[in-house]
Design a protein around this motif. Structure first.
Motif, PDB file in Angstrom:
ATOM      1  N   ARG A  79       0.899  -1.090  -0.069  1.00 24.56           N
ATOM      2  CA  ARG A  79       0.137   0.072   0.051  1.00 24.56           C
ATOM      3  C   ARG A  79       1.078   1.247  -0.179  1.00 24.56           C
ATOM      4  O   ARG A  79       1.687   1.144   0.609  1.00 24.56           O
ATOM      5  N   THR A  80       0.592   2.154  -0.835  1.00 28.72           N
ATOM      6  CA  THR A  80       1.732   3.543  -0.974  1.00 28.72           C
ATOM      7  C   THR A  80       0.553   4.849  -0.864  1.00 28.72           C
ATOM      8  O   THR A  80      -0.516   4.796  -1.116  1.00 28.72           O
ATOM      9  N   THR A  81       1.331   5.862  -0.743  1.00 28.81           N
ATOM     10  CA  THR A  81       0.975   7.077  -0.652  1.00 28.81           C
ATOM     11  C   THR A  81       1.011   7.573  -1.974  1.00 28.81           C
ATOM     12  O   THR A  81       1.681   7.046  -2.762  1.00 28.81           O
ATOM     13  N   GLU A  82       0.650   8.939  -2.359  1.00 27.26           N
ATOM     14  CA  GLU A  82       0.719   9.517  -3.563  1.00 27.26           C
ATOM     15  C   GLU A  82       2.083   9.564  -4.268  1.00 27.26           C
ATOM     16  O   GLU A  82       2.131   9.534  -5.584  1.00 27.26           O
ATOM     17  N   GLU A  83       3.142   9.412  -3.689  1.00 20.97           N
ATOM     18  CA  GLU A  83       4.550   9.521  -4.072  1.00 20.97           C
ATOM     19  C   GLU A  83       5.037   8.186  -4.889  1.00 20.97           C
ATOM     20  O   GLU A  83       5.887   8.063  -5.643  1.00 20.97           O
ATOM     21  N   ILE A  84       4.255   7.194  -4.689  1.00 21.06           N
ATOM     22  CA  ILE A  84       4.881   5.763  -5.075  1.00 21.06           C
ATOM     23  C   ILE A  84       3.661   4.843  -5.705  1.00 21.06           C
ATOM     24  O   ILE A  84       2.661   4.734  -5.328  1.00 21.06           O
ATOM     25  N   ASP A  85       4.076   4.323  -6.797  1.00 22.51           N
ATOM     26  CA  ASP A  85       3.092   3.501  -7.627  1.00 22.51           C
ATOM     27  C   ASP A  85       3.220   2.149  -7.285  1.00 22.51           C
ATOM     28  O   ASP A  85       4.024   1.393  -7.717  1.00 22.51           O
ATOM     29  N   ALA A  86       2.063   1.576  -6.436  1.00 22.82           N
ATOM     30  CA  ALA A  86       2.274   0.215  -5.881  1.00 22.82           C
ATOM     31  C   ALA A  86       2.250  -0.713  -6.976  1.00 22.82           C
ATOM     32  O   ALA A  86       2.940  -1.757  -6.853  1.00 22.82           O
ATOM     33  N   SER A  87       1.417  -0.419  -7.878  1.00 22.09           N
ATOM     34  CA  SER A  87       1.474  -1.520  -9.110  1.00 22.09           C
ATOM     35  C   SER A  87       2.821  -1.627  -9.619  1.00 22.09           C
ATOM     36  O   SER A  87       3.374  -2.862 -10.093  1.00 22.09           O
ATOM     37  N   ALA A  88       3.467  -0.759 -10.061  1.00 18.88           N
ATOM     38  CA  ALA A  88       5.106  -0.573 -10.636  1.00 18.88           C
ATOM     39  C   ALA A  88       5.663  -1.167  -9.842  1.00 18.88           C
ATOM     40  O   ALA A  88       6.513  -2.095 -10.192  1.00 18.88           O
ATOM     41  N   PHE A  89       5.870  -1.030  -8.471  1.00 23.42           N
ATOM     42  CA  PHE A  89       6.627  -1.579  -7.523  1.00 23.42           C
ATOM     43  C   PHE A  89       6.527  -3.157  -7.754  1.00 23.42           C
ATOM     44  O   PHE A  89       7.488  -4.076  -7.661  1.00 23.42           O
ATOM     45  N   CYS A  90       5.316  -3.873  -7.469  1.00 22.86           N
ATOM     46  CA  CYS A  90       4.843  -5.105  -7.474  1.00 22.86           C
ATOM     47  C   CYS A  90       5.296  -5.852  -9.006  1.00 22.86           C
ATOM     48  O   CYS A  90       5.498  -6.955  -9.092  1.00 22.86           O
ATOM     49  N   GLN A  91       5.318  -5.171  -9.871  1.00 25.76           N
ATOM     50  CA  GLN A  91       5.633  -5.531 -11.273  1.00 25.76           C
ATOM     51  C   GLN A  91       7.039  -5.988 -11.267  1.00 25.76           C
ATOM     52  O   GLN A  91       7.466  -6.899 -12.259  1.00 25.76           O
ATOM     53  N   GLN A  92       7.929  -5.634 -10.422  1.00 24.64           N
ATOM     54  CA  GLN A  92       9.253  -5.818 -10.460  1.00 24.64           C
ATOM     55  C   GLN A  92       9.445  -7.418  -9.793  1.00 24.64           C
ATOM     56  O   GLN A  92      10.340  -7.928 -10.144  1.00 24.64           O
ATOM     57  N   PHE A  93       8.150  -7.971  -9.405  1.00 28.68           N
ATOM     58  CA  PHE A  93       8.305  -9.210  -9.000  1.00 28.68           C
ATOM     59  C   PHE A  93       7.158  -9.916  -9.568  1.00 28.68           C
ATOM     60  O   PHE A  93       6.584 -10.912  -8.896  1.00 28.68           O
ATOM     61  N   ASN A  94       6.956  -9.552 -10.726  1.00 27.48           N
ATOM     62  CA  ASN A  94       5.582 -10.178 -11.473  1.00 27.48           C
ATOM     63  C   ASN A  94       4.516  -9.943 -10.879  1.00 27.48           C
ATOM     64  O   ASN A  94       3.301 -11.047 -11.259  1.00 27.48           O
TER      65      ASN A  94
END
Length: 317
Positions: free
Chosen positions: A270-285
């Protein structure tokens, strides 16, 4: 072919014997959407069942108290609120294979288009909102139980309308659904306010063990099988904890690490507006929404944490 609502309605009309898939570790949106569709199809004179790789949690029992599985030979398979076939779960592994799901209705931007036909609206607050719009477009009757299921799906996926994915369309849909006999205040209290003693004990435990990184910009809770056994509560009490790490002031990314099997961990971000949670998790497929996403990482707990913190450093360092 780009599906439109009229195409989906025609699919409902032209087929029979529907199996509706909901995702593993089910939440209010996948179950609300799935059961609403099941009741809608049955009201059309069709046969339909809802299935899940895990059991249906008791906290959602008000949606399936009127539900009884029907016997039939499956002719058409619909997945709801499922972005990736792996989310179908091992208990329904046969539907993770290519070509086994006929239609997927979803709202995740990360949807992998695994079904033969897919309808995705990434701007929709919930899959239940899409389903409500489809039902409204059809002009067919929406019963009270359908309305209750749809309201629950939208309310839970928007965090009772406080998450960033809440839209005017979500508010309008729920305002219209409130006109039905759905006891919406009871639904909201059950979904957001009432917790079992076991759940309170779980939250106390995970909060006491929460870790902080990168000057408090990242917080993390870890749920090992050992910890879950020591708590001595129903495993369902460990669902829905992902919002806790982000509730701490100053945290930009909250991570929940939950052991599923030996060396296999489910990650909720879960993230605040500074970070894209989906993009973060895409690093791990993985993937999901901009502010809420998930993935699965294999390895020892130390290895999993190290991998996660390496990526956290890129967005919080």
């Amino acid at each position: 072919m780009v599906l439109e609502f009229r195409d989906i309605i025609n699919i409902f009309k032209e087929n029979d014997n529907f199996l509706i898939l909901t995702h593993k570790s089910p939440d209010g949106d996948t179950l609300g959407t799935g059961f609403a569709l099941c009741y809608f199809l049955r009201n059309m004179g069709k046969k339909a069942n809802v299935v899940n790789s895990d059991s249906f949690p008791d906290r959602y029992s008000f949606m399936y108290e009127e539900y009884t599985p029907q016997e039939f030979d499956i002719q058409y398979v619909i997945a709801v609120d499922i972005a990736d076939p792996q989310l179908i779960g091992s208990g329904l592994a046969q539907y993770q294979q290519e070509g086994t799901v006929d239609l997927c209705i979803d709202h995740h931007i990360s949807n992998k288009a695994f079904a033969k036909q897919t309808y995705v609206d990434a701007k929709a607050s919930a899959a239940a909102l899409i389903m409500y719009q489809i039902f409204r477009y059809s002009g067919m009757e929406i019963s009270d139980i359908i309305a209750k299921c749809l309201y629950t799906g939208i309310a839970t996926d928007t965090g009772c309308f406080k998450y960033e994915n809440t839209t005017p369309a979500a508010h309008i849909a729920c305002a219209e659904l409130m006109a039905y006999n759905i006891d919406f205040s009871v639904v909201n209290r059950k979904m957001f306010d009432v917790k079992s003693r076991g759940r309170i004990a779980v939250e106390q435990t995970v909060i006491s063990k929460m870790e902080y990184f990168f000057d408090g910009k990242c917080s993390m809770i870890v749920l090992t099988k050992k910890l879950m056994e020591e708590c001595g509560v129903d495993p369902a009490e460990f669902d829905g904890l992902a919002s806790i790490p982000l509730s701490v002031e100053g945290v930009r990314i909250g991570i929940t690490v939950k052991e599923r099997h030996e060396n296999v961990y489910k990650i909720s971000v879960r993230t605040t507006e500074e970070i894209d949670a989906s993009a973060f998790c895409q690093q791990f497929n993985g993937g999901g929404h901009i502010r809420a996403a998930g993935c699965e990482i294999h390895g020892s707990l130390d290895e999993v944490k190290a991998k996660l913190l390496e990526e956290v450093g890129k967005v919080c360092g």
